[in-house]
Design a protein around this motif. Structure first.
Motif, PDB file in Angstrom:
ATOM      1  N   VAL A 148       0.848  -1.198   0.000  1.00  0.00           N
ATOM      2  CA  VAL A 148       0.000   0.000   0.000  1.00  0.00           C
ATOM      3  C   VAL A 148       0.885   1.250   0.000  1.00  0.00           C
ATOM      4  O   VAL A 148       2.058   1.204   0.381  1.00  0.00           O
ATOM      5  N   GLN A 150       1.748   5.058   1.357  1.00  0.00           N
ATOM      6  CA  GLN A 150       1.579   5.984   2.474  1.00  0.00           C
ATOM      7  C   GLN A 150       2.451   7.201   2.192  1.00  0.00           C
ATOM      8  O   GLN A 150       3.653   7.201   2.448  1.00  0.00           O
ATOM      9  N   HIS A 173     -11.015   0.466   1.421  1.00  0.00           N
ATOM     10  CA  HIS A 173     -10.156   0.828   2.544  1.00  0.00           C
ATOM     11  C   HIS A 173      -9.717  -0.448   3.261  1.00  0.00           C
ATOM     12  O   HIS A 173     -10.535  -1.326   3.530  1.00  0.00           O
ATOM     13  N   TYR A 182      -5.654   2.171   5.107  1.00  0.00           N
ATOM     14  CA  TYR A 182      -4.901   2.360   3.862  1.00  0.00           C
ATOM     15  C   TYR A 182      -5.847   2.128   2.690  1.00  0.00           C
ATOM     16  O   TYR A 182      -6.885   1.470   2.826  1.00  0.00           O
TER      17      TYR A 182
END
Length: 253
Positions: A148, A150, A173, A182
C-alpha cells in the motif's frame, strides 16, 4: 447419464429435475439426498454416478464436508445462492459453479462442458478421474501481504493484521489491527478471490471481514445479524437474513 443430486430444498430439486429432463430425457437421477451424513452413507454403499450436482449449503452443513469423509470420483457441478465459495469449489472435483435460481442455459452449458471433457479425454486414452484429481487438489495460493502507499512510501501490510476491507464511495479501505486505514487498488470482488476463505468472509456489499477479529455477533431484526469487530467501530456491519446461515457455518469450522 446417471446423476446424483444433493439438495435440501424441495422446490430447488424439482426445478433441477425439470430442467435436466428438458435438456436430456435419458438422464437417470439415481438419488436425491439432503445432508452430508446421508450423502456419505450413500457414496460408501453405491457405485458412483457419472455426474453429481451438489448444493453447497445443505441441512447439516456444507457439501465440501462430504469430500473430507469419502472419495468423490465423479465430476461435480455445485449450485448455491451465494458466490463466496467459488474458489473452494474448484479445489474439489468441480466442473462448474451455478448460482440459484438455476437457469436452463447455465445448466445446459455445464452439462455440455462435462460431455466435452468426457469425450475428449476418453478419445485420447486419458483417465478422467486421474486428471480431475490432478486439477482438483492443487494448492491455492492466497495473498499473505498487500503493498500500500503511504505518502511517498510503500508499506507491506500482513494479511493477518487486516481486520476488514471496506468499500466506501467506490474506494476500498484496508483497516488494520493497529486501527490505521490504507487505500487499496483492488475491488472487493477482486479481493475475495485472493483471500483465504477460511479466514475472510464477504459480509455484504461493503465489507469483507477477518474471522480472527470478530468479537461478537448480535441477532438483528428480520433474521439479520450484526457483526462487531475488534479494532474497528466506524460502522455497523450487517449480514442479511439470506446469508446468516452461511456466516454461522463459516465460523463453526
Amino acid at each position: 447419464m446417471k446423476v446424483l443430486i444433493v439438495e435440501d430444498e424441495a422446490p430447488a430439486f424439482r426445478r433441477l429435475e425439470k430442467i435436466l429432463l428438458e435438456i436430456d430425457q435419458s438422464i437417470e437421477i439415481l438419488e436425491v439426498l439432503d445432508s452430508v451424513e446421508d450423502t456419505v452413507k450413500w457414496v460408501k454403499n453405491h457405485e458412483q454416478p457419472d455426474l453429481a450436482l451438489f448444493d453447497i449449503q445443505i441441512s447439516d452443513g456444507i457439501s465440501f464436508q462430504i469430500f473430507d469423509q469419502v472419495e468423490i470420483k465423479c465430476p461435480v457441478i455445485f449450485t448455491t445462492a451465494f458466490d463466496e465459495y467459488l474458489l473452494k469449489a474448484f479445489k474439489v472435483n468441480s466442473i462448474d459453479y451455478l448460482l440459484k435460481p438455476i437457469k436452463k442455459e447455465d445448466l445446459e452449458g455445464a452439462l455440455e462442458k462435462y460431455r466435452n471433457l468426457r469425450v475428449n479425454f476418453s478419445q485420447n486414452g486419458i483417465d478422467m478421474s486421474a486428471l480431475l484429481s490432478q486439477i482438483s487438489f492443487t494448492d491455492t495460493k492466497y495473498k499473505s501481504r498487500f503493498l500500500v502507499k503511504q505518502g511517498d512510501k510503500m508499506l507491506a501490510i500482513r494479511t493477518d493484521d487486516i481486520v476488514c476491507f471496506q468499500s466506501k464511495h467506490g474506494v476500498v479501505h484496508i483497516n488494520t489491527k493497529n486501527e490505521k486505514t490504507y487505500l487499496s487498488d483492488f475491488t472487493l470482488d477482486d479481493l475475495i478471490n485472493q483471500l483465504d476463505p477460511r479466514l475472510f468472509y464477504r459480509a455484504n456489499r461493503q465489507f469483507i471481514v477477518n474471522a480472527d477479529y470478530i468479537s461478537t455477533i448480535h441477532k438483528h431484526f428480520k433474521g439479520k445479524l450484526l457483526i462487531e469487530l475488534i479494532h474497528f467501530s466506524d460502522e455497523q456491519i450487517l449480514v442479511s437474513s439470506e446469508k446468516a446461515t452461511s456466516l454461522k457455518q463459516w465460523l463453526d469450522q
